[in-house]
Write a protein that holds these residues in place. Sequence first.
Motif, PDB file in Angstrom:
ATOM      1  N   ARG A   1      91.268   6.004  25.428  1.00 28.04           N
ATOM      2  CA  ARG A   1      91.092   6.907  26.572  1.00 28.04           C
ATOM      3  C   ARG A   1      90.679   8.282  26.053  1.00 28.04           C
ATOM      4  O   ARG A   1      91.486   9.042  25.527  1.00 28.04           O
ATOM      5  CB  ARG A   1      92.370   6.996  27.388  1.00 28.04           C
ATOM      6  CG  ARG A   1      92.757   5.674  28.034  1.00 28.04           C
ATOM      7  CD  ARG A   1      94.115   5.754  28.691  1.00 28.04           C
ATOM      8  NE  ARG A   1      94.134   6.743  29.755  1.00 28.04           N
ATOM      9  CZ  ARG A   1      95.211   7.035  30.488  1.00 28.04           C
ATOM     10  NH1 ARG A   1      96.353   6.413  30.250  1.00 28.04           N
ATOM     11  NH2 ARG A   1      95.145   7.950  31.445  1.00 28.04           N
ATOM     12  N   ASP A   2      89.387   8.571  26.140  1.00 29.47           N
ATOM     13  CA  ASP A   2      88.820   9.797  25.553  1.00 29.47           C
ATOM     14  C   ASP A   2      89.308  11.007  26.329  1.00 29.47           C
ATOM     15  O   ASP A   2      88.998  11.176  27.512  1.00 29.47           O
ATOM     16  CB  ASP A   2      87.296   9.728  25.602  1.00 29.47           C
ATOM     17  CG  ASP A   2      86.673  10.903  24.876  1.00 29.47           C
ATOM     18  OD1 ASP A   2      87.406  11.624  24.170  1.00 29.47           O
ATOM     19  OD2 ASP A   2      85.446  11.096  25.044  1.00 29.47           O
TER      20      ASP A   2
ATOM     21  N   PHE B   1      94.361  15.715  27.652  1.00 32.02           N
ATOM     22  CA  PHE B   1      93.990  16.901  26.868  1.00 32.02           C
ATOM     23  C   PHE B   1      92.840  17.620  27.576  1.00 32.02           C
ATOM     24  O   PHE B   1      91.935  16.985  28.135  1.00 32.02           O
ATOM     25  CB  PHE B   1      93.560  16.507  25.448  1.00 32.02           C
ATOM     26  CG  PHE B   1      94.605  15.717  24.709  1.00 32.02           C
ATOM     27  CD1 PHE B   1      95.685  16.344  24.126  1.00 32.02           C
ATOM     28  CD2 PHE B   1      94.513  14.331  24.614  1.00 32.02           C
ATOM     29  CE1 PHE B   1      96.650  15.616  23.446  1.00 32.02           C
ATOM     30  CE2 PHE B   1      95.466  13.614  23.940  1.00 32.02           C
ATOM     31  CZ  PHE B   1      96.537  14.238  23.354  1.00 32.02           C
ATOM     32  N   THR B   2      92.894  18.920  27.533  1.00 33.19           N
ATOM     33  CA  THR B   2      91.849  19.732  28.156  1.00 33.19           C
ATOM     34  C   THR B   2      90.989  20.354  27.080  1.00 33.19           C
ATOM     35  O   THR B   2      91.470  20.687  25.992  1.00 33.19           O
ATOM     36  CB  THR B   2      92.471  20.840  29.016  1.00 33.19           C
ATOM     37  OG1 THR B   2      93.311  21.656  28.180  1.00 33.19           O
ATOM     38  CG2 THR B   2      93.298  20.240  30.124  1.00 33.19           C
ATOM     39  N   GLU B   3      89.735  20.506  27.372  1.00 31.31           N
ATOM     40  CA  GLU B   3      88.793  21.115  26.446  1.00 31.31           C
ATOM     41  C   GLU B   3      88.123  22.297  27.133  1.00 31.31           C
ATOM     42  O   GLU B   3      87.862  22.274  28.334  1.00 31.31           O
ATOM     43  CB  GLU B   3      87.728  20.103  26.002  1.00 31.31           C
ATOM     44  CG  GLU B   3      88.294  18.970  25.153  1.00 31.31           C
ATOM     45  CD  GLU B   3      87.198  18.037  24.675  1.00 31.31           C
ATOM     46  OE1 GLU B   3      86.053  18.201  25.165  1.00 31.31           O
ATOM     47  OE2 GLU B   3      87.465  17.170  23.833  1.00 31.31           O
ATOM     48  N   SER B   4      87.851  23.311  26.346  1.00 28.08           N
ATOM     49  CA  SER B   4      87.146  24.473  26.873  1.00 28.08           C
ATOM     50  C   SER B   4      85.668  24.175  26.968  1.00 28.08           C
ATOM     51  O   SER B   4      85.170  23.166  26.461  1.00 28.08           O
ATOM     52  CB  SER B   4      87.398  25.678  25.963  1.00 28.08           C
ATOM     53  OG  SER B   4      86.875  25.419  24.668  1.00 28.08           O
ATOM     54  N   GLU B   5      84.941  25.075  27.621  1.00 19.99           N
ATOM     55  CA  GLU B   5      83.498  24.872  27.767  1.00 19.99           C
ATOM     56  C   GLU B   5      82.796  24.894  26.417  1.00 19.99           C
ATOM     57  O   GLU B   5      81.842  24.172  26.186  1.00 19.99           O
ATOM     58  CB  GLU B   5      82.925  25.957  28.680  1.00 19.99           C
ATOM     59  CG  GLU B   5      83.449  25.881  30.103  1.00 19.99           C
ATOM     60  CD  GLU B   5      82.870  26.975  30.969  1.00 19.99           C
ATOM     61  OE1 GLU B   5      82.078  27.780  30.418  1.00 19.99           O
ATOM     62  OE2 GLU B   5      83.179  27.026  32.164  1.00 19.99           O
ATOM     63  N   GLY B   6      83.299  25.742  25.505  1.00 19.82           N
ATOM     64  CA  GLY B   6      82.681  25.789  24.192  1.00 19.82           C
ATOM     65  C   GLY B   6      82.867  24.513  23.417  1.00 19.82           C
ATOM     66  O   GLY B   6      81.953  24.045  22.726  1.00 19.82           O
ATOM     67  N   GLU B   7      84.028  23.905  23.533  1.00 20.92           N
ATOM     68  CA  GLU B   7      84.267  22.658  22.823  1.00 20.92           C
ATOM     69  C   GLU B   7      83.431  21.528  23.401  1.00 20.92           C
ATOM     70  O   GLU B   7      82.966  20.643  22.665  1.00 20.92           O
ATOM     71  CB  GLU B   7      85.752  22.315  22.882  1.00 20.92           C
ATOM     72  CG  GLU B   7      86.629  23.272  22.085  1.00 20.92           C
ATOM     73  CD  GLU B   7      88.109  22.974  22.251  1.00 20.92           C
ATOM     74  OE1 GLU B   7      88.430  22.180  23.181  1.00 20.92           O
ATOM     75  OE2 GLU B   7      88.926  23.512  21.490  1.00 20.92           O
ATOM     76  N   MET B   8      83.241  21.532  24.706  1.00 25.90           N
ATOM     77  CA  MET B   8      82.380  20.523  25.312  1.00 25.90           C
ATOM     78  C   MET B   8      80.919  20.730  24.901  1.00 25.90           C
ATOM     79  O   MET B   8      80.182  19.768  24.684  1.00 25.90           O
ATOM     80  CB  MET B   8      82.504  20.586  26.830  1.00 25.90           C
ATOM     81  CG  MET B   8      83.894  20.228  27.341  1.00 25.90           C
ATOM     82  SD  MET B   8      84.068  20.449  29.118  1.00 25.90           S
ATOM     83  CE  MET B   8      82.860  19.264  29.709  1.00 25.90           C
ATOM     84  N   ALA B   9      80.508  21.981  24.765  1.00 24.24           N
ATOM     85  CA  ALA B   9      79.127  22.254  24.357  1.00 24.24           C
ATOM     86  C   ALA B   9      78.885  21.857  22.905  1.00 24.24           C
ATOM     87  O   ALA B   9      77.751  21.533  22.536  1.00 24.24           O
ATOM     88  CB  ALA B   9      78.810  23.734  24.545  1.00 24.24           C
TER      89      ALA B   9
ATOM     90  N   GLY C   1     103.562  10.928  24.651  1.00 25.83           N
ATOM     91  CA  GLY C   1     104.565  10.165  25.400  1.00 25.83           C
ATOM     92  C   GLY C   1     104.010   9.452  26.598  1.00 25.83           C
ATOM     93  O   GLY C   1     104.623   8.489  27.097  1.00 25.83           O
ATOM     94  N   ALA C   2     102.854   9.841  27.092  1.00 21.72           N
ATOM     95  CA  ALA C   2     102.269   9.192  28.270  1.00 21.72           C
ATOM     96  C   ALA C   2     101.554   7.901  27.937  1.00 21.72           C
ATOM     97  O   ALA C   2     101.114   7.182  28.849  1.00 21.72           O
ATOM     98  CB  ALA C   2     101.305  10.152  28.970  1.00 21.72           C
ATOM     99  N   PHE C   3     101.405   7.569  26.679  1.00 21.08           N
ATOM    100  CA  PHE C   3     100.673   6.379  26.264  1.00 21.08           C
ATOM    101  C   PHE C   3     101.664   5.328  25.777  1.00 21.08           C
ATOM    102  O   PHE C   3     102.718   5.630  25.196  1.00 21.08           O
ATOM    103  CB  PHE C   3      99.674   6.717  25.152  1.00 21.08           C
ATOM    104  CG  PHE C   3      98.693   7.802  25.534  1.00 21.08           C
ATOM    105  CD1 PHE C   3      97.624   7.508  26.361  1.00 21.08           C
ATOM    106  CD2 PHE C   3      98.869   9.096  25.071  1.00 21.08           C
ATOM    107  CE1 PHE C   3      96.733   8.511  26.717  1.00 21.08           C
ATOM    108  CE2 PHE C   3      97.975  10.086  25.426  1.00 21.08           C
ATOM    109  CZ  PHE C   3      96.906   9.800  26.249  1.00 21.08           C
ATOM    110  N   ARG C   4     101.285   4.069  26.010  1.00 19.95           N
ATOM    111  CA  ARG C   4     102.128   2.959  25.574  1.00 19.95           C
ATOM    112  C   ARG C   4     101.953   2.684  24.086  1.00 19.95           C
ATOM    113  O   ARG C   4     102.888   2.241  23.412  1.00 19.95           O
ATOM    114  CB  ARG C   4     101.800   1.706  26.378  1.00 19.95           C
ATOM    115  CG  ARG C   4     102.096   1.848  27.870  1.00 19.95           C
ATOM    116  CD  ARG C   4     101.724   0.576  28.587  1.00 19.95           C
ATOM    117  NE  ARG C   4     101.981   0.707  30.035  1.00 19.95           N
ATOM    118  CZ  ARG C   4     101.732  -0.258  30.929  1.00 19.95           C
ATOM    119  NH1 ARG C   4     101.220  -1.420  30.527  1.00 19.95           N
ATOM    120  NH2 ARG C   4     101.976  -0.033  32.199  1.00 19.95           N
ATOM    121  N   SER C   5     100.761   2.949  23.561  1.00 16.86           N
ATOM    122  CA  SER C   5     100.481   2.711  22.140  1.00 16.86           C
ATOM    123  C   SER C   5      99.439   3.703  21.671  1.00 16.86           C
ATOM    124  O   SER C   5      98.792   4.394  22.468  1.00 16.86           O
ATOM    125  CB  SER C   5      99.983   1.271  21.916  1.00 16.86           C
ATOM    126  OG  SER C   5      98.755   1.076  22.600  1.00 16.86           O
TER     127      SER C   5
END
Length: 430
Positions: free
Chosen positions: A235-236, A240-248, A224-228
Amino acid sequence: MGGNRRKKRKIKGSKEEPEELVKAPHSFVIKRGDVGKHIDQLMTDFRAVMEPFTASHLKMRKKNVIKDFVSISSYLNVTHLAIFTRTNNSPYFRLARLPRGPTITYKVVEYTLTHDVISSMRKPHVNPSLFHASPLLVLNGFSGASAGEDDVKTKLTTSMWRNMFPSIDIHKVQLSKIRRCVLLNADPETGLIDFRHYAIKVKPVGLTGTVRKLLTGKRVPDLGAFRSVEEAMERDGAGFTESEGEMADEVEDSRHVTLPQRMHTRGNLLNEKSSIRLIELGPRMKLELVKIENGIMGGEVLHHAYITKTREEVKELKTAAEQRAFLKLSRKKQQEENVKRKLQEKDRARAEVEKRRAAVEAEATGEFKRPQPRKTKTDENDQKKKKVVIDTGNEADVEDDGDDADDDNIDDDEYDISDEEMLPLDDADL
């Protein structure tokens, strides 16, 4: 008038198991003695590790002995026996190859239950479907041993752990079925073995955070925060939040692999890069090798961590063991012969009793004829001496044989004497 009819249940014929299931190693995980509730729970957690080729709900009684489990192992295709025990000093963990050994004894230096491992995680991975297939075994630090006793010790321990899990054919294996792994790390300095149990999770890489959440997330994210949709893709990771494991997973190239097969999870395509993550399931154990025996809980000691013997002592122990084995076999053979002899004696006694019983029944019904005694020569001579010849009008020559009883048995009818002829005697006649 008719009574209630019973439905007959159709008993289906027993289907034979596939050959790969029959040949797969099966195990019993049991405890011996009073181990306490924590070691009891550790035993239950280790049963979950050995799924699905183990008896998850195996019940034990106090009167059960090791021989009971060994005797039924062949009928159930059980190849290994894992035993948890506890002494005043520490708990112990034993692995035995059925039915003849060897047996490896470990001292459990440290342990952590599955419940404690899951409680310490921020996002625990709990999925019962993980235990539908056997885990993958990973050994680290079990090679490169020096020649001699250490080489024998390493070979036996490596062979024991490898044979506890099904082997993998790299040409036929399905990657979607490999969802767990067991890691054994041997420390060369301390000699301790770290036991870990992980779940294998595969995720696609090279995608933006938004696309990854759309593909792998269980719920549709809030856009809902995006226009399209284009703005959300550009916008990468916005919103959304990512954990340290997902970033690694995106940064570390050591986790990246190219999948030769399509996985069951979403986003993992054939010949595309994916990252592998290991999520610990528990339990944890730190093991110290204590002893290796040649048989089931006994036999020749091949390795001992605390006791060292010379060659002469080892030779004497081996000779004594051979003598005990020979004596045991000789006693067993003698016992079998005694049992056989006693059975034959019982059969003969039973036949004699049946014969006497049949004779008594025949005599009671009148069909039995008592056998005549056998005549001897002395009996024939006695009969000749007793022979009496009586002629009419002549005196009877009777040979006196000294038996007055036979003379008294003469019948009075042979000598017909009237009462008149029997006159009283006078005194003169006397």
